[in-house]
Design a protein around this motif. Structure first.
Motif, short mmCIF file in Angstrom:
data_model
loop_
_atom_site.label_atom_id
_atom_site.label_comp_id
_atom_site.label_asym_id
_atom_site.label_seq_id
_atom_site.Cartn_x
_atom_site.Cartn_y
_atom_site.Cartn_z
N ARG A 251 4.61 7.69 0.03
CA ARG A 251 5.28 6.81 1.00
C ARG A 251 4.66 5.43 0.94
O ARG A 251 3.46 5.29 0.69
CB ARG A 251 5.06 7.33 2.43
CG ARG A 251 5.89 8.52 2.81
CD ARG A 251 7.32 8.16 3.12
NE ARG A 251 7.44 7.21 4.23
CZ ARG A 251 8.57 6.56 4.53
NH1 ARG A 251 9.65 6.74 3.83
NH2 ARG A 251 8.59 5.72 5.55
N ARG A 252 5.47 4.43 1.22
CA ARG A 252 4.94 3.08 1.38
C ARG A 252 4.37 2.98 2.80
O ARG A 252 4.99 3.47 3.74
CB ARG A 252 6.09 2.08 1.23
CG ARG A 252 5.66 0.65 1.02
CD ARG A 252 6.91 -0.20 0.78
NE ARG A 252 7.66 -0.40 2.02
CZ ARG A 252 7.40 -1.36 2.89
NH1 ARG A 252 6.44 -2.23 2.68
NH2 ARG A 252 8.12 -1.48 3.99
N LEU A 253 3.19 2.38 2.93
CA LEU A 253 2.63 2.19 4.27
C LEU A 253 3.26 0.97 4.89
O LEU A 253 3.40 -0.07 4.24
CB LEU A 253 1.13 1.96 4.20
CG LEU A 253 0.27 3.20 4.37
CD1 LEU A 253 -0.83 3.19 3.35
CD2 LEU A 253 -0.33 3.23 5.75
N ASP A 254 3.60 1.09 6.14
CA ASP A 254 4.25 -0.01 6.82
C ASP A 254 3.19 -0.85 7.54
O ASP A 254 2.65 -0.46 8.56
CB ASP A 254 5.27 0.56 7.82
CG ASP A 254 6.19 -0.50 8.35
OD1 ASP A 254 5.72 -1.65 8.54
OD2 ASP A 254 7.37 -0.19 8.58
N ARG A 255 2.91 -2.03 6.96
CA ARG A 255 1.84 -2.87 7.48
C ARG A 255 2.15 -3.37 8.90
O ARG A 255 1.29 -3.37 9.78
CB ARG A 255 1.64 -4.07 6.55
CG ARG A 255 0.28 -4.70 6.62
CD ARG A 255 0.25 -5.90 5.69
NE ARG A 255 0.40 -5.55 4.29
CZ ARG A 255 -0.61 -5.51 3.42
NH1 ARG A 255 -1.83 -5.83 3.82
NH2 ARG A 255 -0.42 -5.18 2.18
N TYR B 156 0.85 -1.18 0.00
CA TYR B 156 0.00 0.00 0.00
C TYR B 156 0.89 1.23 0.00
O TYR B 156 1.90 1.28 0.70
CB TYR B 156 -0.89 0.03 1.25
CG TYR B 156 -2.09 -0.87 1.13
CD1 TYR B 156 -3.34 -0.34 0.81
CD2 TYR B 156 -1.98 -2.24 1.33
CE1 TYR B 156 -4.44 -1.16 0.69
CE2 TYR B 156 -3.09 -3.07 1.21
CZ TYR B 156 -4.32 -2.52 0.89
OH TYR B 156 -5.42 -3.32 0.77
#
Lengths: 75, 363, 334
Positions: A52-56, A42
């Motif tokens: 930004r990449r979401l940090d799961r 995501y």
């Protein structure tokens, strides 16, 4: 101030990715994202650019902290 | 439920709300400086559920709201030119300039104005209209500025000679400093903008705690994020330990997005800027840097900002500084409504006054 | 027909006659229209419902429909909302010089089909051709007439405290389908317009529940604006629950990206139905048994508090005002 939504990466070609939210698809530019995303990640999208990449894992950790702090059952 | 949807979970929110109500024993006035937070707080109904000890203030967090009358006059001058197509985000369409004119009225008078979703879409517009100059209106804070910077760089790579940008970009930390420097401003704590912070990181806010002793939390936009931020604030105040906490770590990196910061630094240069309601704030805006001057609409088309007096009777400046809630402005819901906005806070859907007008049950 | 529309086609001469005969008479054919007098002879009586609407949608072909079908559905639905059975339509076309005749025929065929399916006859019409640039491709006006079936007729003025507020299905589909075609917003969406004629479903609801207080289709301005109109006309408060309002995930997704609110997007195949509490379940059962009302649900109730306003309870349990739309919704970044 800055409306940005999490969208899932479904394909990547050079500096452009196809992203999806709820079945709606759009192309976004990857020029300014600092960590190269992978398919299935995501990303936060603002004005047609992935920011930004979401940090799961981090998201899960935040939720877990809430639940522990409140003595709630885990989801 | 995926890991991100959990941030909307009503049961978890109600538990957090209960915890906040228990702990918020002393009066506290917090300001959110991001319009998306404003809307999230109203739209989710959170505002109607906050404990009575907590007062919610709406800050200068909408880049549309803070676009100065002189800046509006400049892009309206641009829109009146026959050889120009103005490309803009939809938010800017209704922002009033001198004598109530805006891009909607300019369009009715024959200006060609196109609403785009992305600055990148304005490049396509330029390619499709080689006989006109497409000018993108660059508004926005640190979240948006890198997208515009990257677009300008792409325009240069593609040797597009009919694409220009009129940059009105503004920077958040200098505005926060200006707010706190005003001895009359009454803000006990800040909720800091999540997506601006995704670009600039945590460090640029350190002065809030170290110089002014104001506890602050960078947070996301789901009700759970906002509640968690308020609990952090209440605890920092209780312990007399002001700091800047990053609650939105799933998106916000400690030191910011270096790639975005780099393209911003390459294409733009910080300048003193005019803020509606706040006046000139030092080093709070971004102009197009010299190496990219060929894309600067001000320079290429010879347009300058001219003095325009503030809108008469408008008290948006005080609203933006947290000195006055929107409904105490004598114009609120009378002369000034979303249909007839006098000031910037009523114009944008994320403006503090518009949100009060639109969502609040009490008169 | 092929080729392009000329100003000659609107001259009243032979070119006009050919256009009328080969295009409109052919696809709208019925015994009243065939008479070709200056006016249509109608033999109807009783209280009548009349409504007129002008359609200017861009683009003229959109996912799930086109301007022709829409111009039938829209007016059929407006007549139906008075508790009436729509019987006849008239149509007026304003056509732009240079219009592709194949496109015009597609629109006219679609209109004829929509009318037949809704059981209404197009009994009178008019065509004007204007110079290029004086109109955008096709503008269509339709006027509908029908017989009112119940007394008193449903009206926006009849919402009463204690009534249940029902909705026939998901919100925002038409609005999002149109937006997805706009240049500059380019996104792909599985959402198609919900445009449909609602007269048969309305008829079934009235058979089961003759005392329907309000029927209204939330077109431009969406659910929020329409409920505000009802609250204002009736001098009551409309209280609704956000979590009960059906919104397709793709509509919600598209709205999130563009910063829009699905409750302000147009619908062309849904209606709001306000009935006495005791009739709510019966009305819902009828709706759900019909393809056009499968997603029917109860979204709230009418109260005496907050007259003229719409109050929405959020999933969080908070309350807020759902106001009228101020101008058109525009995609935003903040």
């Amino acid at each position: 101030m800055c409306l940005a939504v999490p969208m899932e990466i479904i394909s990547i070609a050079d500096n452009v990715a196809d992203v999806e939210i709820g079945g709606v698809k759009r192309q976004v530019r990857l020029d300014i994202i600092d960590e190269a995303p992978a398919i299935g990640d995501y990303v936060i999208v603002h004005a047609g650019f992935a920011l930004r990449r979401l940090d799961r894992e981090d998201a899960l950790e935040t939720i877990k902290l809430f639940q522990e702090g409140l003595n709630l059952e885990l989801l | 439920m995926n890991s991100f949807d959990a941030f909307k979970d009503p049961a978890l929110c109600r538990s957090l709300l209960g915890r906040l109500t228990e702990e918020a024993t002393t009066p506290m006035r917090f300001m959110e400086v991001c319009g998306t937070h404003t809307v999230a707080i109203f739209q989710s109904g959170l505002r109607s559920l906050l404990p009575g000890t907590i007062t919610h203030l709406t800050g200068p967090g909408c880049p549309v709201c803070v676009t100065h009358e002189s800046e509006v006059a400049a892009f309206l001058e641009l829109a009146a030119r026959d050889d120009v197509i103005v490309a803009t985000f939809g938010d800017l369409m209704r922002v009033p300039g001198p004598k109530g004119a805006n891009l909607k009225t300019a369009s009715a008078e024959g200006a060609r104005v196109e609403v785009v979703y992305s600055p990148f879409d304005a490049l396509a517009l330029a390619k499709a209209n080689p006989d006109r100059t497409v000018v993108f209106l660059g508004i926005g804070f640190e979240t948006t500025a890198p997208t515009v910077a990257a677009t300008i760089r792409l325009a240069r790579e593609q040797s597009l000679d009919n694409f220009l940008v009129m940059s009105f970009h503004k920077l958040v930390p200098p505005a926060l400093r200006a707010l706190l420097a005003d001895p009359e401003a009454r803000v006990d704590a800040f909720i800091l903008p999540g997506h601006v912070s995704a670009i600039i990181g945590v460090d640029p806010y350190a002065f809030l705690a170290t110089e002014y002793g104001v506890p602050s939390v960078i947070t996301g936009f789901e009700p759970l994020d906002i509640l968690q931020a308020l609990i952090h604030i209440v605890r920092m105040r209780r312990d007399n330990a002001p700091a800047v906490i990053n609650q939105y770590s799933r998106v916000v990196p400690e030191h910011g997005n270096q790639k975005a910061l780099a393209v911003m630094a390459e294409v733009f240069t910080p300048v003193d800027a005019l803020w509606r309601g706040l006046g000139v704030l030092p080093q709070s805006g971004l102009a197009i840097a010299e190496p990219y001057a060929a894309f600067d609409a001000f320079k290429v088309l010879g347009i300058t900002l001219k003095d325009h007096p503030p809108l008469p009777g408008c008290r948006c400046g005080e609203v933006l500084k947290g000195k006055m809630p929107p409904n105490e402005c004598p114009l609120f819901a009378k002369a000034c409504t979303p249909a007839t906005p006098v000031g910037p806070c009523m114009v944008s859907t994320e403006g503090g006054c518009a949100a009060y007008f639109k969502y609040r049950l009490e008169a | 027909m092929s080729g392009r529309l000329l100003l000659d086609h609107g001259s009243g001469g032979k070119a006009s006659q050919r256009l009328v005969a080969e295009m409109f008479m052919r696809h709208f054919d019925n015994e009243i229209l065939r008479v070709m007098d200056d006016a249509a002879y109608l033999d109807i009586s009783g209280p009548l419902a009349v409504s007129t609407d002008t359609f200017t949608v861009d683009p003229i072909f959109f996912p799930g429909g086109d301007i022709g079908a829409l111009s039938v559905h829209g007016t059929v639905n407006d007549v139906s909302m008075l508790g009436a059975t729509p019987l006849f339509l008239t149509c007026g076309f304003v056509l732009e010089e240079g219009l592709d005749l194949g496109d015009l025929e597609r629109v006219v065929v679609s209109m004829g089909r929509a009318a037949r399916e809704a059981g209404v006859r197009i009994v009178a019409g008019d065509t004007k051709v204007v110079p290029r640039g004086a109109a955008d491709k096709i503008f269509i006006n339709t006027t509908g007439i029908g017989t009112v079936r119940v007394s008193p007729a449903p009206s926006g003025r009849r919402a009463a405290p204690g009534d249940a507020i029902l909705l026939t299905g998901s919100m925002g589909d038409h609005g999002l389908a149109i937006l997805s075609t706009r240049q500059g917003l380019s996104f792909e969406s599985p959402v198609v317009s919900d445009c449909a004629s609602l007269n048969f479903l309305v008829g079934k609801v009235l058979d089961a529940v003759p005392d329907v207080h309000v029927l209204r289709d939330p077109t431009r301005g969406g659910l929020a604006t329409t409920l505000n109109e009802i609250a204002g006309q009736s001098g009551v408060g409309c209280f609704i629950e956000e979590s009960r309002i059906p919104v397709d995930p793709a509509v919600a997704g598209g709205c999130a990206v563009l910063g829009l609110d699905p409750l302000y997007l147009a619908n062309e195949g849904k209606f709001i139905c306000i009935v006495p509490e005791a009739d709510a379940e019966a009305a819902l059962a009828v709706m759900r048994a019909d393809a056009l009302g499968r997603g029917a649900c109860r979204i709230g109730e009418v109260r005496a508090d907050y007259p003229g306003k719409v109050v929405m309870t959020t999933p969080l349990g908070g309350q807020r005002l759902l106001g009228m739309l101020e101008g058109e919704q525009l995609p935003r970044i903040c």
